[in-house]
Enzyme design. Sequence first.
Site, PDB file in Angstrom:
ATOM      1  N   GLU A 148       0.798  -1.237   0.000  1.00 21.58           N
ATOM      2  CA  GLU A 148       0.000   0.000   0.000  1.00 21.58           C
ATOM      3  C   GLU A 148       0.832   1.289   0.000  1.00 21.58           C
ATOM      4  O   GLU A 148       0.650   2.149   0.859  1.00 21.58           O
ATOM      5  CB  GLU A 148      -0.965  -0.013   1.206  1.00 21.58           C
ATOM      6  CG  GLU A 148      -1.879  -1.226   1.205  1.00 21.58           C
ATOM      7  CD  GLU A 148      -2.843  -1.280   2.397  1.00 21.58           C
ATOM      8  OE1 GLU A 148      -2.717  -0.431   3.294  1.00 21.58           O
ATOM      9  OE2 GLU A 148      -3.699  -2.174   2.425  1.00 21.58           O
ATOM     10  N   GLU A 163      -6.073 -10.843  -1.307  1.00 18.63           N
ATOM     11  CA  GLU A 163      -6.826 -10.676  -0.046  1.00 18.63           C
ATOM     12  C   GLU A 163      -8.321 -10.643  -0.334  1.00 18.63           C
ATOM     13  O   GLU A 163      -9.049  -9.769   0.142  1.00 18.63           O
ATOM     14  CB  GLU A 163      -6.390  -9.380   0.667  1.00 18.63           C
ATOM     15  CG  GLU A 163      -4.911  -9.318   0.958  1.00 18.63           C
ATOM     16  CD  GLU A 163      -4.481  -8.109   1.783  1.00 18.63           C
ATOM     17  OE1 GLU A 163      -5.349  -7.425   2.349  1.00 18.63           O
ATOM     18  OE2 GLU A 163      -3.260  -7.864   1.855  1.00 18.63           O
TER      19      GLU A 163
END
Length: 347
Positions: free
Chosen positions: A153, A259
């Site tokens: 991220e 995910e």
Amino acid sequence: MPFRSLLICVALLTACVPEYNSDCNTEGGLYENVDFKIGTAVAPLELKFNQSYSNLVKDQFNQITPGNAFKPDALQPIQGSFSFNQADELVTFALENHKQIHGHCLVWHNQIPFWLKEFSGSKEQWVTILEKHIKTVVRHFGENVKAWDVVNEAFEDDGSYRETIWYKNIGKEYIQLAFEFAHKANPNALLFYNDYNIAAKTKKCEAILEHLNELVENGVPVHGIGMQLHISINYPSESKIETAAKTIANNGFLVHFSEVDVSVNPNGGGVNLSDRILNRQSEKYVQLAEIYKMLPVENQYAFTTWGVSDLDSWIPSYFGREDYPLLFDYNYEPKPAYCALNETLGQ
Ligand code: XIL
């Protein structure tokens, strides 16, 4: 599909526990008929003490991602003092049960230890901290962990760099350094960049690819991109997900659906788990599997759900809303989405 769902509201409990009559064959597991790995995020304590949970992990998946156990706050709670006990238990489980481990994650802005949040020092000192953490962790696990999310991220949805402590103290080259340190520590490991909203936000996807392509051109080992895919029954569209996955593959990277969960209650509020909603969730899982299977084989790596059952999904506690985004219900029974995904993977 005539799926029946019923709500059993337990007295004294404020929440209702959804149950499903999803009648499908679970033998052989989700991974039986595909050449890429089918993974799930796991917690060491659940694996140890929860039989239903660990049985599902053993039977249905052939790869595991530590949901929290490999994060910096877990592994280096005190500066220079590493704590590997729980993480090693997870490795033992994986070795005993022949599961591959996807290491997650070496560099992130969340779940960093308190001492690091408080640290102030020169750029050089920050690079030393980065290097020490990555090399100690990657060397500790050695060949037991063959793949890592190196950076997690690092970009905002608009394509700009996220102003994390790493970015502020080192500059954008922390990304390159992280991959180089990881590669030095284990030259055999597959190294991934991992992020959310890669499919939903085109600018983010473009910025990530631009940055990683430049690294690869300069000889930095970046092998794959994890598309987290915390999505919902409404969003993003199949075509957006397909375009992003294909673009990443066309750029020569492994694609990890890393995910996956499909929220049924993205905006909060009450949830009515009607057949319609459950079917929408199933459809979304099917779309993901179809897209993944269409990717060139050499770009496939793994399809990973973020948790095993709805009971251990991160979404309700993290976002403070009711949700049922995973493949198994509170009783560790398969949901319609499991049956649909299993069928698609088997085709
Ligand atoms: C989540 C965990 O599942 C939670 O238990 C924790 O409280 C917060 O982090 N993106 C990631 C994962 O890369 O590491 C996050 O995991 C979910 C979002």
